[in-house]
Design a protein around this motif. Structure first.
Motif, short mmCIF file in Angstrom:
data_model
loop_
_atom_site.label_atom_id
_atom_site.label_comp_id
_atom_site.label_asym_id
_atom_site.label_seq_id
_atom_site.Cartn_x
_atom_site.Cartn_y
_atom_site.Cartn_z
N PHE A 548 0.87 -1.31 -0.10
CA PHE A 548 0.00 -0.11 -0.03
C PHE A 548 0.99 1.47 0.07
O PHE A 548 2.00 1.35 0.67
CB PHE A 548 -1.12 0.04 1.01
N PRO A 549 0.64 2.40 -0.64
CA PRO A 549 1.16 3.57 -0.53
C PRO A 549 1.52 4.08 0.65
O PRO A 549 0.50 4.04 1.41
CB PRO A 549 0.52 4.40 -1.66
N SER A 550 2.38 4.82 1.04
CA SER A 550 2.79 5.24 2.49
C SER A 550 1.73 6.26 2.76
O SER A 550 1.48 6.53 3.99
CB SER A 550 4.10 5.82 2.47
N ARG A 551 1.10 7.14 1.86
CA ARG A 551 0.16 8.09 2.13
C ARG A 551 -1.25 7.40 2.19
O ARG A 551 -2.07 8.17 2.56
CB ARG A 551 0.11 8.93 0.98
N ALA A 552 -1.47 6.20 2.20
CA ALA A 552 -2.71 5.54 2.26
C ALA A 552 -3.02 5.38 3.74
O ALA A 552 -2.76 4.31 4.31
CB ALA A 552 -2.68 4.20 1.37
N ARG A 553 -3.50 6.35 4.37
CA ARG A 553 -3.47 6.42 5.85
C ARG A 553 -4.92 6.74 6.63
O ARG A 553 -4.86 6.94 7.69
CB ARG A 553 -2.41 7.03 6.44
#
Length: 685
Positions: A548-553
Motif C-alpha cells: 500500500f502507498p505510504s500516504r494511504a492512511r
C-alpha cells in the motif's frame, strides 16, 4: 508574495529604506490597527519599560533560553540547555519576554517565575498596569497580526533578528480593561484545555513503553539514587580488558538491564539481522544553507517519535542542490533513527514531501520478516534508548558508532506476535496524536478569536459581517469571462442577499486519526488523481492488494468530504459516494466528516469556485510542493446562508452539473454517430 513592488517616495521619506518594511501584508495590518484604535494605539516604547538588568548566566537559579519557549504558544518548556558563561538578562515574575532573534519563530513569554534569560530576549514591563496589563501585552505579541509585521523587520542573514528601535516602534492597541480581561480569560481557558489534552496524550504515550516491555517479558531494573555511594563500585580487571575504561559504562544498572533483557522468552538477536540496508544522511555545510526556504534540511533537532516538525525547520537548501542530493531523500517503508546528539529517536520516514536528512540520522530499511512498526517502537523504547546511549561516545555532543548500534541485542518474537504488538501500539499512538492535534487547534482557535476581537471590535456587539464581493478586485484575479459568469450566478442564486461570514473552523471538524493499513489484506484507495477536477466526482478508486502507498492512511466513509491540501490539485474536492469496503484516502486530503449548520455539498461547491480556489492557493506555502496547512484552511472565511438556501444553491448547481454531463454525453454520441456515418460513406457499406 510579490518580491518586486513600487512605493511613492512620500511613503518612504523619513522612514526605513528596507524594502521589506513596506510589504503589503505588514502595511495592511498597521492600517487596520490605526483605523480601529485611532487614539488608543501607541508605540510599544510609550507603554512599557525596556528592562536591562544584567547578571552572569551561570549564577541565576532558573535560566530561560530560546529553546525553553514554545513557538506560537508562549509556553515554557523545561530543558537541560546549557546556560553558557556569558551575560544574561534578569526578569521578574509577571514581566514579558519578547524574542528578537528570528521573530518569525514567535517566542513570547509571560513570566510565571523570576530568573535569567538569554540576551536574545527583550524584557518588558508595563508603565501603567491599570491601562495595559503585561499578560494582555504578551498575548497580543503572540498573535499572527504581530508576527506578520515583525518577520519583515529582520536584519542579518545567519542570525536574523529585530533591532531594538523596530521593537520600540511596534504599534500596540489598548482596548478597554474589560476587553483585555476577556482576552486573557480566553487564552487561560485555551491553555488549560491544551494542557488537559496533552496530559491525556502523555498518559497514552507513557503506557506504550510499559505495554511493549510487558509483552516482551522484560521488567526494567530500579535505578539507584545518584548518590556518591551509588557511584562508587569495583569491577574485575577481566571485565575491563578489551573494553572501555569510563566508569559510567560499567555501572551495575547496565548489568541488571542486560539480565532483564535475557529474561525475555523470545530469542535475542543482533539488531543488524533485522535490517536489510541502512544509509547515513549528509552534512551539506553551513555555506550551502539557503535563505529562501526551498527544501528542508532535517536535523536531529527537527524530529521526534511523532514525526518531523516541518513547521519549525530552521535550515534549508536550494532546489538545485536538492537535485544533486536526491539519494539522501528517505524512501517509503524506511525508519529514521537519530545516532548523534539526542540518540534513540525512531520514527517512520515521511515521504509526503521533499527534504534531505543530516548525517546524524540513519535511514533503516527493515527486513521483510520483521514488522517495521514493532521495530520502530522497540528502538524508541526506554530500554533500547538506555542501551544505545551507553554505547555512545562524546562529552558535549554524543555520537553512536554504527557498528555498535547494529550489534545491539533485541528480543524478537514471531512475526504474528510482532504484528499484534504493533497494532496495539499504533492504535495508542494515533489516539495520542489526535489529542495533541486537538490541543494545538484549541490554542490556535483562541488566538484567531482574540485577533478578531482586537482587529474587528464591532463584532463583539453582535454585528453580522456581510459577504461582499468586490468585482473590481476580482477582475485582477479571474479572467473576465469567469468573473462575469461568477457575478451573474451569484446574483441569481443568492438574489443579492446578505449572509453572515464565518470561519470554516467554527463549522467543521477535520478527522486527524490515521489508519493502520497493515491490518488490511486489500484496500480501495482514493488519491488526488481519483477525482475528476472538472466535475468533482470520484471516478477512479484503485483496488490495491499489497504494498500500500505510504500516504494511504485515512479511513473514509460514504458522505465524507475530501478537500485537497496540495496547491497543484486544489480542485480535487469531492464527497465520497461509494459503499465499497476498506475505503482509504491519501493523506493529501483533509477529511471533513462532521459539520454544524453547514451542508457538505454546499461547502464542496463553494470551495470549488474560482474565487475560493484563488483564496486556497494564496494561503499555500512551499517552493516545490506547495500546500495549505490545516490551520490556514480552518481560518478561511465562508458565507453561511440558512440551511434552506444552502440546499437550494446545492440543488441548482447539481442540476447544472447533471445537465452539463448529459449534454457532454450527447455531444460524444453525435460525434460518434457522425464518424460512423462518414466511415460508411467512405467504405461504401
Amino acid at each position: 508574495m510579490s518580491e518586486v513592488f513600487l512605493r511613492d517616495f512620500s511613503e518612504v521619506y523619513g522612514g526605513s529604506f528596507q524594502p521589506n518594511y513596506y510589504m503589503d501584508e505588514r502595511l495592511e495590518i498597521i492600517e487596520k490597527l490605526k483605523k480601529q484604535y485611532k487614539n488608543n494605539l501607541l508605540k510599544l516604547k510609550y507603554i512599557v519599560k525596556f528592562l536591562n538588568q544584567k547578571s552572569i548566566a551561570k549564577n541565576v537559579e532558573t535560566y530561560i533560553g530560546m529553546a525553553n519557549i514554545e513557538s506560537n504558544t508562549g509556553l515554557y518548556l523545561e530543558s537541560s540547555e546549557d546556560k553558557g558563561q556569558g551575560e544574561c538578562n534578569i526578569f521578574n515574575k509577571g514581566e514579558v519576554l519578547f524574542g528578537k532573534l528570528r521573530p518569525y519563530l514567535n517566542k513570547v513569554y509571560y513570566a510565571e517565575f523570576s530568573g535569567g534569560c538569554s540576551s536574545e530576549f527583550i524584557v518588558l514591563d508595563s508603565l501603567n498596569k491599570e491601562k495595559i496589563s503585561n499578560k494582555f501585552l504578551s498575548i497580543f505579541l503572540l498573535l499572527d497580526c504581530v508576527v506578520n509585521q515583525t518577520k519583515y523587520l529582520m536584519t542579518g542573514n545567519t542570525l536574523p533578528r529585530m533591532q531594538i528601535s523596530d521593537v520600540e516602534n511596534l504599534l500596540i492597541p489598548i482596548p478597554p480593561k474589560q476587553i483585555q480581561q476577556q482576552i486573557i480569560d480566553i487564552m487561560d481557558n485555551a491553555y488549560q484545555a491544551k494542557k488537559d489534552k496533552e496530559q491525556q496524550a502523555k498518559e497514552i504515550l507513557d503506557s506504550i513503553d510499559e505495554y511493549l516491555l510487558g509483552e516482551l517479558g522484560i521488567v526494567m531494573p530500579m535505578q539507584t539514587n545518584n548518590t556518591l555511594d551509588s557511584r562508587i563500585f569495583t569491577q574485575k580487571i577481566s571485565a575491563l580488558s578489551g573494553s572501555r575504561f569510563d566508569p559510567s559504562y560499567h555501572q551495575k544498572y547496565y548489568q541488571d538491564l542486560e539480565k532483564a533483557l535475557h529474561c525475555s522468552p523470545y530469542p535475542l538477536v543482533n539488531l543488524a539481522s533485522t535490517i536489510e540496508d541502512f544509509k547515513k544522511g549528509i552534512e551539506v555545510g553551513s555555506n550551502e544553507y539557503s535563505q529562501s526556504k526551498e527544501i528542508p534540511f532535517i536535523r536531529v533537532s527537527d524530529i521526534s517519535s511523532n514525526g518531523i516538525d516541518f513547521e519549525n525547520v530552521q535550515k534549508f537548501i536550494s532546489a538545485s542542490l536538492y537535485e544533486n542530493l536526491k539519494t539522501f531523500q528517505p524512501q517509503e517503508n524506511e525508519l529514521l533513527y537519530s545516532k548523534d546528539g539526542t540518540i534513540g529517536i525512531c520514527l517512520e520516514a515521511d515521504t509526503s514531501r521533499d527534504y534531505i536528512i543530516s548525517g546524524g540520522i540513519l535511514r533503516l530499511k527493515i527486513a521483510q520478516e520483521v514488522n517495521r512498526y514493532f521495530l520502530q517502537f522497540l528502538l524508541a523504547s526506554s530500554m533500547m534508548n538506555i542501551l544505545a546511549n551507553r554505547q555512545s561516545i562524546g562529552a558535549v555532543i554524543k555520537h553512536l558508532n554504527i557498528d555498535k548500534f547494529l550489534n545491539l541485542k533485541i528480543p524478537l518474537p514471531p512475526l504474528e506476535i510482532q504484528n499484534q504488538i504493533a497494532k496495539k501500539l499504533l492504535d495508542s499512538q494515533y489516539q495520542a496524536l489526535a489529542l495533541q492535534t486537538k490541543a494545538k487547534e484549541v490554542l490556535n482557535a483562541a488566538k484567531i478569536d482574540i485577533e478578531n476581537i482586537i482587529l474587528a471590535p464591532e463584532s463583539r456587539g453582535g454585528v453580522i459581517y456581510e459577504f461582499v464581493v468586490n468585482f473590481d478586485i476580482m477582475e485582477n484575479i479571474l479572467p473576465i469571462s469567469e468573473m462575469v459568469k461568477f457575478q451573474t450566478d451569484l446574483h441569481r442564486l443568492w438574489g443579492g442577499a446578505k449572509y453572515p461570514v464565518v470561519r470554516l473552523g467554527e463549522k467543521v471538524l477535520i478527522n486527524n486519526i490515521l489508519e493502520d493499513t497493515k491490518k488490511y489484506e486489500s484496500i480501495n484507495y482514493i488519491d488526488l488523481s481519483s477525482i475528476n477536477k472538472e466535475n468533482g466526482n470520484i471516478e477512479n478508486i484503485k483496488s490495491i492488494n499489497s504494498d500500500f502507498p505510504s500516504r494511504a492512511r485515512q479511513k473514509v466513509h460514504k458522505g465524507d468530504l475530501l478537500v485537497s491540501s496540495l496547491s497543484g490539485s486544489m480542485k480535487a474536492i469531492a464527497i465520497v459516494d461509494s459503499k465499497k469496503e476498506n475505503l482509504i484516502a491519501s493523506t493529501g486530503f483533509f477529511i471533513i466528516r462532521h459539520t454544524n449548520d453547514l451542508l457538505k455539498n454546499f461547502l464542496m461547491f463553494i470551495l470549488r469556485t474560482n474565487l475560493f480556489q484563488e483564496l486556497l492557493k494564496r494561503e499555500s506555502s512551499g517552493a516545490i510542493m506547495a500546500s495549505i496547512n490545516q490551520s490556514e484552511l480552518l481560518n478561511l472565511k465562508i458565507p453561511l446562508p440558512p440551511l434552506e438556501i444552502q440546499q437550494q444553491i446545492a440543488d441548482e448547481i447539481t442540476h447544472r452539473r447533471d445537465k452539463a454531463k448529459n449534454l457532454q454525453q450527447e455531444a460524444k454520441e453525435i460525434l460518434k454517430s457522425a464518424k460512423k456515418e462518414i466511415e460508411q460513406m467512405i467504405l461504401g457499406e
